[in-house]
Design a protein around this motif. Structure first.
Motif, mmCIF file in Angstrom:
data_model
loop_
_atom_site.group_PDB
_atom_site.id
_atom_site.type_symbol
_atom_site.label_atom_id
_atom_site.label_comp_id
_atom_site.label_asym_id
_atom_site.label_seq_id
_atom_site.Cartn_x
_atom_site.Cartn_y
_atom_site.Cartn_z
ATOM 1 N N PHE A 1 0.824 -1.205 0.000
ATOM 2 C CA PHE A 1 0.000 0.000 0.000
ATOM 3 C C PHE A 1 0.859 1.257 0.000
ATOM 4 O O PHE A 1 0.620 2.196 0.741
ATOM 5 C CB PHE A 1 -0.976 -0.021 1.185
ATOM 6 C CG PHE A 1 -1.974 -1.132 1.082
ATOM 7 C CD1 PHE A 1 -3.071 -1.018 0.241
ATOM 8 C CD2 PHE A 1 -1.797 -2.311 1.789
ATOM 9 C CE1 PHE A 1 -3.982 -2.051 0.120
ATOM 10 C CE2 PHE A 1 -2.707 -3.357 1.677
ATOM 11 C CZ PHE A 1 -3.805 -3.212 0.842
ATOM 12 N N THR A 2 1.878 1.257 -0.878
ATOM 13 C CA THR A 2 2.746 2.410 -1.071
ATOM 14 C C THR A 2 2.286 3.142 -2.325
ATOM 15 O O THR A 2 2.034 2.523 -3.353
ATOM 16 C CB THR A 2 4.211 1.964 -1.196
ATOM 17 O OG1 THR A 2 4.587 1.298 0.010
ATOM 18 C CG2 THR A 2 5.133 3.145 -1.422
ATOM 19 N N GLY A 3 2.188 4.461 -2.212
ATOM 20 C CA GLY A 3 1.697 5.275 -3.314
ATOM 21 C C GLY A 3 2.688 5.400 -4.449
ATOM 22 O O GLY A 3 3.853 5.037 -4.313
ATOM 23 N N PRO A 4 2.170 5.867 -5.578
ATOM 24 C CA PRO A 4 0.873 6.541 -5.668
ATOM 25 C C PRO A 4 -0.292 5.554 -5.754
ATOM 26 O O PRO A 4 -0.232 4.574 -6.480
ATOM 27 C CB PRO A 4 0.979 7.337 -6.967
ATOM 28 C CG PRO A 4 1.919 6.538 -7.827
ATOM 29 C CD PRO A 4 2.895 5.905 -6.865
ATOM 30 N N ILE A 5 -1.318 5.842 -4.983
ATOM 31 C CA ILE A 5 -2.570 5.102 -5.052
ATOM 32 C C ILE A 5 -3.658 6.126 -5.344
ATOM 33 O O ILE A 5 -3.810 7.113 -4.627
ATOM 34 C CB ILE A 5 -2.873 4.339 -3.751
ATOM 35 C CG1 ILE A 5 -1.783 3.283 -3.514
ATOM 36 C CG2 ILE A 5 -4.268 3.698 -3.817
ATOM 37 C CD1 ILE A 5 -1.899 2.546 -2.196
ATOM 38 N N LYS A 6 -4.403 5.862 -6.413
ATOM 39 C CA LYS A 6 -5.475 6.769 -6.833
ATOM 40 C C LYS A 6 -6.817 6.073 -6.725
ATOM 41 O O LYS A 6 -6.905 4.853 -6.851
ATOM 42 C CB LYS A 6 -5.247 7.218 -8.282
ATOM 43 C CG LYS A 6 -3.962 8.003 -8.476
ATOM 44 C CD LYS A 6 -3.766 8.382 -9.918
ATOM 45 C CE LYS A 6 -2.447 9.144 -10.073
ATOM 46 N NZ LYS A 6 -2.221 9.494 -11.478
ATOM 47 N N ASP A 7 -7.865 6.873 -6.537
ATOM 48 C CA ASP A 7 -9.208 6.303 -6.526
ATOM 49 C C ASP A 7 -9.719 6.175 -7.956
ATOM 50 O O ASP A 7 -9.007 6.515 -8.917
ATOM 51 C CB ASP A 7 -10.149 7.111 -5.629
ATOM 52 C CG ASP A 7 -10.454 8.510 -6.151
ATOM 53 O OD1 ASP A 7 -10.144 8.837 -7.341
ATOM 54 O OD2 ASP A 7 -11.015 9.302 -5.389
ATOM 55 N N GLN A 8 -10.925 5.695 -8.113
ATOM 56 C CA GLN A 8 -11.490 5.469 -9.448
ATOM 57 C C GLN A 8 -11.527 6.724 -10.308
ATOM 58 O O GLN A 8 -11.426 6.643 -11.524
ATOM 59 C CB GLN A 8 -12.920 4.942 -9.324
ATOM 60 C CG GLN A 8 -13.013 3.512 -8.889
ATOM 61 C CD GLN A 8 -14.446 3.110 -8.660
ATOM 62 O OE1 GLN A 8 -15.153 3.740 -7.880
ATOM 63 N NE2 GLN A 8 -14.881 2.046 -9.322
ATOM 64 N N ALA A 9 -11.684 7.875 -9.670
ATOM 65 C CA ALA A 9 -11.753 9.141 -10.418
ATOM 66 C C ALA A 9 -10.368 9.672 -10.768
ATOM 67 O O ALA A 9 -10.251 10.701 -11.425
ATOM 68 C CB ALA A 9 -12.525 10.184 -9.602
ATOM 69 N N GLY A 10 -9.317 8.981 -10.316
ATOM 70 C CA GLY A 10 -7.964 9.427 -10.605
ATOM 71 C C GLY A 10 -7.389 10.362 -9.557
ATOM 72 O O GLY A 10 -6.290 10.884 -9.729
ATOM 73 N N THR A 11 -8.110 10.581 -8.468
ATOM 74 C CA THR A 11 -7.630 11.448 -7.394
ATOM 75 C C THR A 11 -6.612 10.693 -6.550
ATOM 76 O O THR A 11 -6.877 9.580 -6.089
ATOM 77 C CB THR A 11 -8.807 11.897 -6.487
ATOM 78 O OG1 THR A 11 -9.779 12.559 -7.303
ATOM 79 C CG2 THR A 11 -8.331 12.812 -5.383
ATOM 80 N N GLU A 12 -5.451 11.284 -6.366
ATOM 81 C CA GLU A 12 -4.415 10.633 -5.575
ATOM 82 C C GLU A 12 -4.829 10.590 -4.105
ATOM 83 O O GLU A 12 -5.120 11.616 -3.499
ATOM 84 C CB GLU A 12 -3.098 11.395 -5.728
ATOM 85 C CG GLU A 12 -1.931 10.675 -5.096
ATOM 86 C CD GLU A 12 -0.612 11.342 -5.393
ATOM 87 O OE1 GLU A 12 0.115 10.839 -6.267
ATOM 88 O OE2 GLU A 12 -0.318 12.373 -4.748
#
Length: 168
Positions: free
Chosen positions: A128-139
Motif C-alpha cells: 500500500f505504497t503510493g501513488p494510489i489513486k481512486d477510481q476518479a484518478g484522485t491521488e
C-alpha cells in the motif's frame, strides 16, 4: 448477511461464473465457492484456511489465517503484565497470514509471487505504497508514502481501474 451459508455462496459463485468470471475469490468460511469453481472449470482463491483440497484443479492460493502467533504473543504479554488493549494488524511478517501458491500457477509467476511475499515479510515492499489513486484518478496516497493502518481501516473508495460502485 452471513459468514456461513454454503447454498447462497455456491449460488453467488455460479452467478459470477455465468457472467464470465474466470477467477472466484471468496471471503466466507465454507468451501462452497471453491467447489463451484472446481465443478465449473474456473480458478479460485480461498479464504481463512487452505482451500486447495476442496478444489485441487481450481485453487491458485488461499489467504490462510493463523491466529496462533498472535495468541501466543498476547498471552505472553498478559503473563509479563505488559498487555494493553489495542488493534492488532498482523500479517505475513508476523506469521498470522500465509499465502501458499499452487503449482497451478505458472512457475515464473509462482517464483515472482513468492519473492513479493518474502519482500513483504522483510519489509522491503509494502503493497500500500503510493501513488494510489481512486477510481476518479484522485491521488489518495502520495508517491512514496505508505498507507497507515488508520487509512486502510477507513478506506471508502475503490482504486483506479476498478469497474464497480461501492454499495451504499
Amino acid at each position: 448477511n452471513s459468514w456461513f451459508d454454503p447454498g447462497k455462496e455456491a449460488d453467488a459463485a455460479n452467478a459470477l461464473i455465468d457472467q464470465g468470471v474466470d477467477v472466484v475469490f471468496q471471503h466466507t468460511d465454507s468451501p462452497a465457492p471453491i467447489q463451484a469453481a472446481e465443478r465449473r472449470g474456473v480458478y479460485a482463491v480461498g479464504y481463512a484456511s487452505d482451500m486447495a483440497h476442496f478444489g485441487p484443479k481450481a485453487v491458485l492460493t488461499s489467504i490462510v489465517n493463523d491466529w496462533g502467533p498472535h495468541y501466543i504473543q498476547a498471552t505472553q504479554s498478559v503473563l509479563d503484565h505488559t498487555w494493553k488493549s489495542q488493534d492488532y494488524w498482523g500479517g505475513l511478517k508476523e506469521g498470522t497470514v500465509e499465502l501458499p501458491i499452487s503449482d497451478l500457477v505458472p512457475a515464473a509467476v509462482k517464483t515472482e509471487a513468492e519473492q513479493i511475499i518474502a519482500d513483504i515479510k522483510s519489509g522491503a515492499f509494502h503493497p500500500f505504497t503510493g501513488p494510489i489513486k481512486d477510481q476518479a484518478g484522485t491521488e489518495k496516497i502520495p508517491t512514496g508514502a505508505t498507507a497507515s493502518n488508520a487509512e486502510l481501516a477507513s478506506m471508502n473508495y475503490y482504486v483506479e481501474g476498478m469497474k464497480a460502485d461501492i454499495p451504499k
